[in-house]
Design a protein around this motif. Sequence first.
Motif, short mmCIF file in Angstrom:
data_model
loop_
_atom_site.label_atom_id
_atom_site.label_comp_id
_atom_site.label_asym_id
_atom_site.label_seq_id
_atom_site.Cartn_x
_atom_site.Cartn_y
_atom_site.Cartn_z
N LEU A 1 0.74 -1.29 0.04
CA LEU A 1 0.03 0.02 -0.04
C LEU A 1 0.90 1.16 -0.02
O LEU A 1 0.50 2.18 -0.70
N GLU A 2 2.03 1.19 0.63
CA GLU A 2 2.94 2.42 0.53
C GLU A 2 3.51 2.63 -0.58
O GLU A 2 3.48 3.73 -1.12
N GLY A 3 3.92 1.40 -1.39
CA GLY A 3 4.29 1.54 -2.81
C GLY A 3 3.34 2.11 -3.86
O GLY A 3 3.84 2.72 -4.65
N LEU A 4 1.89 1.54 -3.72
CA LEU A 4 1.14 2.09 -4.55
C LEU A 4 0.75 3.65 -4.44
O LEU A 4 0.72 4.34 -5.71
N GLY A 5 0.93 4.29 -3.19
CA GLY A 5 0.92 5.65 -3.13
C GLY A 5 2.18 6.34 -3.46
O GLY A 5 2.17 7.52 -4.16
N PHE B 1 2.99 5.04 -7.67
CA PHE B 1 1.94 5.28 -8.68
C PHE B 1 1.00 6.33 -8.20
O PHE B 1 0.14 6.77 -9.20
N GLY B 2 0.82 6.84 -7.12
CA GLY B 2 0.05 7.90 -6.81
C GLY B 2 -1.22 7.57 -6.66
O GLY B 2 -2.42 8.23 -6.25
N TYR B 3 -1.47 6.15 -6.05
CA TYR B 3 -2.86 5.78 -5.84
C TYR B 3 -2.74 5.81 -4.05
O TYR B 3 -2.24 4.94 -3.47
N ARG B 4 -3.14 6.91 -3.53
CA ARG B 4 -3.00 7.19 -2.24
C ARG B 4 -4.20 6.93 -1.23
O ARG B 4 -4.04 6.73 -0.08
N HIS B 5 -4.98 6.25 -1.80
CA HIS B 5 -6.27 5.68 -0.85
C HIS B 5 -6.63 4.19 -1.34
O HIS B 5 -7.22 4.20 -2.15
N SER B 6 -6.09 3.45 -0.39
CA SER B 6 -6.17 2.17 -0.78
C SER B 6 -6.29 1.16 0.31
O SER B 6 -6.29 1.78 1.48
N MET B 7 -6.93 -0.22 0.24
CA MET B 7 -7.15 -1.01 1.24
C MET B 7 -6.91 -2.45 0.79
O MET B 7 -7.33 -2.66 -0.39
#
Length: 448
Positions: A169-173, A176-182
Motif C-alpha cells: 500500500l505504501e508503494g502504490l501511493g 503510482f500516486g494511488y494514495r487511498h487504498s485498502m
Amino acid sequence: MIPLESLRDSFEGVIPSVIATTDADGIPNISYLSHVHYVDGTHVALSNQFFSKTAANVARNGFATVMVVDGYSGQQHVLDLVFARSETEGEIFERVAIHLAILEARMSGIMKLRAVDIYRVDDCRAVPAANPLVEPEPLVLPDLMGKVARLTARMSDCGDPETLLDATLEGLGELFGYRHSMVLVPDGERGGLTTIASRGYDQFGFGAEVPLGRGIIGVAAERRRNVRITDLSRGQRYIQAVRAMAGVEDATPIPLPALDKPLSQIALPLASRGRLVGVLFSESTERFTFRHRDEEALTVITAHLATALSFLSEERERAETDRREKTEASTDKAGSVSEGRRIAVRFYPRDGSLFVDDDYLIRGVPGRLLLHFLEDYVRTGKQDFLNREIRRDRRLQLPDFKDNLETRLILLRRRLEEKAGPIMLERADRGRLRLTLAGYPEIEVMED
C-alpha cells in the motif's frame, strides 16, 4: 480504419453513446445507450436491456451505427457495426453484468442484463469535436511496468504478511500516486470480507466488513474479476451507488474507510491457486485515475501479492512446525496477574462480538481468538501464545482456521492498536504473541 485499441477511453461510458438503426422502410431510430464495451480489435458489445425498436431493426437487417465519445478528451468516433451474435453467458456477458451490477446498487433491478449483443466493427472514423475537453494526450505515455518492477521487488523482500501488506500500500501511493487504498480478506464465518490494511484515510477501519456481492469490492470478490469505474460523476444514481459501495450508509459497527466524493474506483481480487485470498481496492477524487493501463499494472501487482501472502503464511507455518519446542518455562509459564483497574470484557458467542469497557472492538474469528487469550490469562496468568499452539487448540472450534490464522491475528493486533485501549497484542518474536494488559479482565459471556 482507426484501431479500436486507441479508443479505449471512449468505452468507459463516461459520456452516453448514441446508436442509430433503420427499419424496413428506411425510417431511422436513434437511442442513447450507457455503454459500448470493447471486446477486441474488431468487435464491440452492447448490453441488450431496453431497446425494443433498436433490437427489431437490427434483427431485420443486422446493421447499426454508434457514436462513442472519449470522456477524457471529448473526441468523438463513429462505428459502423454488423450484428454477429447474442450471448447470455461467458466472459463478455460476465464483464458487462458486473458493470451493471455496480450501477444497480440503487436502481431496484431495472438494470438487469438479459443478454449482450456482439457486433463486428466494419469501420471506425473520427468526428471532429467543436470544443475538445483537453489537449490530446502524447502518443507515448509513461511506462508503468518500471514502477511495477520496483514495487514487486520491494514486496519480494518482505518476510511476513504484515510487512508485505504495508509495503504494497505504501508503494502504490509513492510510486503510482494511488494514495487511498485498502486490502480486505475473506471472513470464513459470514462469507464476506474484512479490512486488514489501509492507507490514505482519516481512520484505518481495521475490521470493517463488506458483504459478498455488495458494491465494487463485494462484486470483485464474488465474481473473482477486476471491477473498474473511471468516472462516478454522472448523476445522482451514481453518487448513491458510490455511497453504498463505500459503506457510508452501513450500520456495521466499524465503518469502511471511504473518501467523501470519490470519482474513480478499482477493485481487484487476490487469488492464489484458485482460492480467494483477498481484494485490493483503491479510489481517487480525480476522474480517470484508473485507466486500462493502470488496471493492467495493478493486475500484475495483485497476482504477486496474492501469491506472496499465501507463500509467507505457509512458510511461517512450516517454520513453526519444524522449530524445536521451547521449554515449558518459556512458553507456558504463568505470568503475574495484572493488578489495577477492572477491564470489562463482554463476549457474544452468536457472532463472536467482543466489547471492551462497553466499547465495540471486533467480532468473528478475531473476537473468539481474543476471548481465548483472555480466558487463558485469567485462568493461568499465561501471556505468551505460539501460533502452533493456537492451531492445535480444539477449544477454539473455528471453521477453516488454519488458512485464516495469520491474517486474523494481524487484524486483531491492528484493531487493538487502533483502539489504544487497555489490551494489546504484540509480536514477541516469530510465531509468538504476547498479551499485555493495563488491568485485570473480568469476562462476561452473554448467552442468547
